[in-house]
Design an enzyme around this catalytic site. Structure first.
Site, PDB file in Angstrom:
ATOM      1  N   ASN A  15      11.883  85.650 106.663  1.00 33.13           N
ATOM      2  CA  ASN A  15      11.175  85.141 105.490  1.00 33.13           C
ATOM      3  C   ASN A  15      11.605  83.707 105.207  1.00 33.13           C
ATOM      4  O   ASN A  15      12.440  83.152 105.912  1.00 33.13           O
ATOM      5  CB  ASN A  15      11.405  86.051 104.275  1.00 33.13           C
ATOM      6  CG  ASN A  15      12.871  86.182 103.950  1.00 33.13           C
ATOM      7  OD1 ASN A  15      13.523  85.208 103.588  1.00 33.13           O
ATOM      8  ND2 ASN A  15      13.415  87.377 104.112  1.00 33.13           N
TER       9      ASN A  15
ATOM     10  N   LYS B 253      11.392  90.776 126.720  1.00 34.02           N
ATOM     11  CA  LYS B 253      10.353  90.063 125.984  1.00 34.02           C
ATOM     12  C   LYS B 253       8.991  90.774 126.147  1.00 34.02           C
ATOM     13  O   LYS B 253       8.610  91.106 127.262  1.00 34.02           O
ATOM     14  CB  LYS B 253      10.278  88.620 126.514  1.00 34.02           C
ATOM     15  CG  LYS B 253       9.320  87.767 125.742  1.00 34.02           C
ATOM     16  CD  LYS B 253       9.289  86.351 126.285  1.00 34.02           C
ATOM     17  CE  LYS B 253       8.119  85.617 125.675  1.00 34.02           C
ATOM     18  NZ  LYS B 253       7.818  84.394 126.385  1.00 34.02           N
TER      19      LYS B 253
ATOM     20  N   ASP C 124      12.744  93.979 103.812  1.00 37.92           N
ATOM     21  CA  ASP C 124      12.566  95.380 103.420  1.00 37.92           C
ATOM     22  C   ASP C 124      12.211  96.254 104.615  1.00 37.92           C
ATOM     23  O   ASP C 124      12.424  97.452 104.596  1.00 37.92           O
ATOM     24  CB  ASP C 124      11.455  95.479 102.363  1.00 37.92           C
ATOM     25  CG  ASP C 124      11.884  94.842 101.054  1.00 37.92           C
ATOM     26  OD1 ASP C 124      13.065  94.998 100.697  1.00 37.92           O
ATOM     27  OD2 ASP C 124      11.059  94.170 100.406  1.00 37.92           O
TER      28      ASP C 124
ATOM     29  N   PHE D 232      18.427  89.425  92.470  1.00 36.03           N
ATOM     30  CA  PHE D 232      17.371  88.419  92.318  1.00 36.03           C
ATOM     31  C   PHE D 232      16.020  89.090  92.487  1.00 36.03           C
ATOM     32  O   PHE D 232      15.903  90.068  93.229  1.00 36.03           O
ATOM     33  CB  PHE D 232      17.527  87.307  93.369  1.00 36.03           C
ATOM     34  CG  PHE D 232      18.587  86.319  92.994  1.00 36.03           C
ATOM     35  CD1 PHE D 232      19.922  86.674  93.044  1.00 36.03           C
ATOM     36  CD2 PHE D 232      18.242  85.055  92.550  1.00 36.03           C
ATOM     37  CE1 PHE D 232      20.909  85.776  92.670  1.00 36.03           C
ATOM     38  CE2 PHE D 232      19.206  84.152  92.173  1.00 36.03           C
ATOM     39  CZ  PHE D 232      20.550  84.512  92.228  1.00 36.03           C
TER      40      PHE D 232
ATOM     41  N   LYS E  48      18.094  99.427  90.455  1.00 38.74           N
ATOM     42  CA  LYS E  48      19.213  99.039  91.310  1.00 38.74           C
ATOM     43  C   LYS E  48      20.535  98.983  90.554  1.00 38.74           C
ATOM     44  O   LYS E  48      21.557  98.592  91.111  1.00 38.74           O
ATOM     45  CB  LYS E  48      18.929  97.684  91.968  1.00 38.74           C
ATOM     46  CG  LYS E  48      17.638  97.686  92.778  1.00 38.74           C
ATOM     47  CD  LYS E  48      17.492  96.460  93.639  1.00 38.74           C
ATOM     48  CE  LYS E  48      16.134  96.473  94.342  1.00 38.74           C
ATOM     49  NZ  LYS E  48      16.119  95.716  95.587  1.00 38.74           N
TER      50      LYS E  48
END
Ligand code: C5P
Length: 408
Positions: free
Chosen positions: A215, A294, A284, A329, A347
């Site tokens: 990300n 590959k 996630d 966060f 959490k």
């Protein structure tokens, strides 16, 4: 109040660099306010600064000879630039022009002020001021980013009417805010008993030996937290995904790739930590299987990937939380507050920092951020747009408050 006696900066030597922007006239007020806070102030001006404000004004106010010339016969007999750099407890440049910022970022030393910039070892604070379009220019942003990553504190300019009659960001920050940042350089120590574990950056979930899912997290928020925590005296352990930002020398760093590796490293370090600050953007999902070789396209027109859920690190660690403080966060693109509250409950977080990452200028891959800090009682502190380092201090302030409320 006479300088050197009491106040937030009692007895501190502030070396004030003034560069050539219209905001230079405000440097006179700055000298006064720094002195009111107890500082001893000595001034160095660039050639262009002297076009905006007279050296005599600065010399009279500061009570010290103003440094102007790299080749001054009186000063350089004693190697003035090195003396001045060694004298400073903090080096403040206000206003800092785009030109100065560029030279400082590149290490150019072509006058007394820029030479001193390379010779100081004390904390450095810059208060930029310039026209909004110059402030927004990619070259200026990049140079500032370089300086911020080197640990320079930047007092963000304010918005409003500029001297050029345009409206926008670029106005020299308020004198009080600049002085507060300078004073902050000496406020180390309020986290000195605390062992802080900070995660940062993205995780990389491999698909085959050359490809991965990841990300946009750059790690800058996590590393800014680490820098701020180190400066405030905490013992800092960073566990980071692959990032390019430099860690503060005083922190120890463990590097990981995947979410599972991150979890396993945290499990090792958590017993010796008081706070866990999960600034990492943990994936996630990960590919259900990793190809040994590959993956070749062959004559495939489509490739279906199957992803499996990664463990949620915070939820996994919830049963082992004990008396620790957990900060999470929430990077959201919609319904920020609602999602953050839900996450904090699920959490078991003491604090959650929610930020909207849908924009271009704050959030991922930038040096600025804004958001909301929520605690268990749902108390929201809005953090307006500021540098990640400044925001880090706000988060640490909120964490320390909750930590004390827990009876520590
Ligand atoms: O659920 P979400 O990923 O939006 O929650 C974000 C918070 O949870 C962040 O603090 C992040 O570091 C943490 N997280 C985690 N384990 C995951 C995913 C996120 O601990 N697998």
């Amino acid at each position: 109040m006479k300088s050197g006696e009491t106040g937030q900066l009692a007895g501190k030597n502030v070396l004030l660099g003034v560069t050539g922007g219209i905001g230079a006239y405000k440097a006179a007020y700055l000298v006064r306010e720094l002195q009111r806070q107890g500082a001893v102030v000595s001034v160095v001006m660039t050639e262009s600064a002297t076009r905006f404000i007279a050296p005599l004004t600065m010399e009279t106010l500061s009570g010290h000879p103003v440094g102007l010339d790299m080749f001054s016969l009186t000063e350089e007999r004693t190697i003035g630039h090195i003396d001045r750099a060694g004298w400073a407890d903090v080096f403040l440049v206000a206003p800092a022009t785009a030109n100065y910022i560029g030279k400082a970022a590149c290490g150019i030393a072509d006058d007394l002020l820029t030479t001193i910039t390379l010779a100081v070892t004390c904390p450095v604070v810059l208060a930029p001021a310039m026209n909004s379009r110059m402030w927004a220019h990619p070259a200026v942003r990049k140079n500032l980013e370089t300086l911020v990553q080197r640990g320079v504190y930047v007092v963000w300019p304010g918005e409003g009417e500029l001297a050029c009659r345009e409206e926008g960001p670029g106005r020299l920050a308020e004198t009080g805010d600049i002085v507060k940042t300078v004073a902050g350089c000496f406020e180390a120590g309020d986290l000195s008993d605390i062992r802080v574990l900070i995660t940062a950056g993205p995780t990389r979930e491999p698909l085959d030996p050359v490809r991965f899912i990841s990300n946009r997290s750059s790690g800058r928020m996590g590393f800014a937290l680490a820098k701020a925590a180190v400066r405030r005296g905490a013992r800092v352990q960073i566990i980071s995904g692959p990032v390019e930002v430099a860690a503060p020398a005083e922190a120890s760093v463990r590097r990981v790739n995947t979410a599972r590796e991150m979890l396993s490293q945290i499990e090792q370090v958590l017993p010796d930590s008081d706070w866990l600050v999960m600034a990492a953007a943990v994936a996630d999902f990960a590919p259900s299987s990793v190809h040994k070789d590959k993956v070749k396209k062959g004559d495939m027109l489509e490739l279906t990937l199957t992803l499996a859920r990664n463990p949620d690190i915070l939820e996994t660690l919830k049963p082992f939380k004990g008396g620790r403080l957990f900060v999470g966060f929430a990077a959201e693109t919609r319904d920020m507050l609602e999602n953050a509250r839900k996450k904090a409950k699920e959490k078991g977080l003491d604090l959650i920092v929610a930020n909207d990452v849908s924009g271009q200028e704050t959030g991922f891959e930038t040096d600025e951020n804004s958001g909301v800090i929520l605690d268990q009682g749902d108390l929201a502190e809005e953090v307006p747009r500021m540098t990640k380092l400044q925001m880090a201090d706000r988060i640490l302030d909120a964490a320390l408050k909750v930590w004390k409320e827990k009876g520590n």
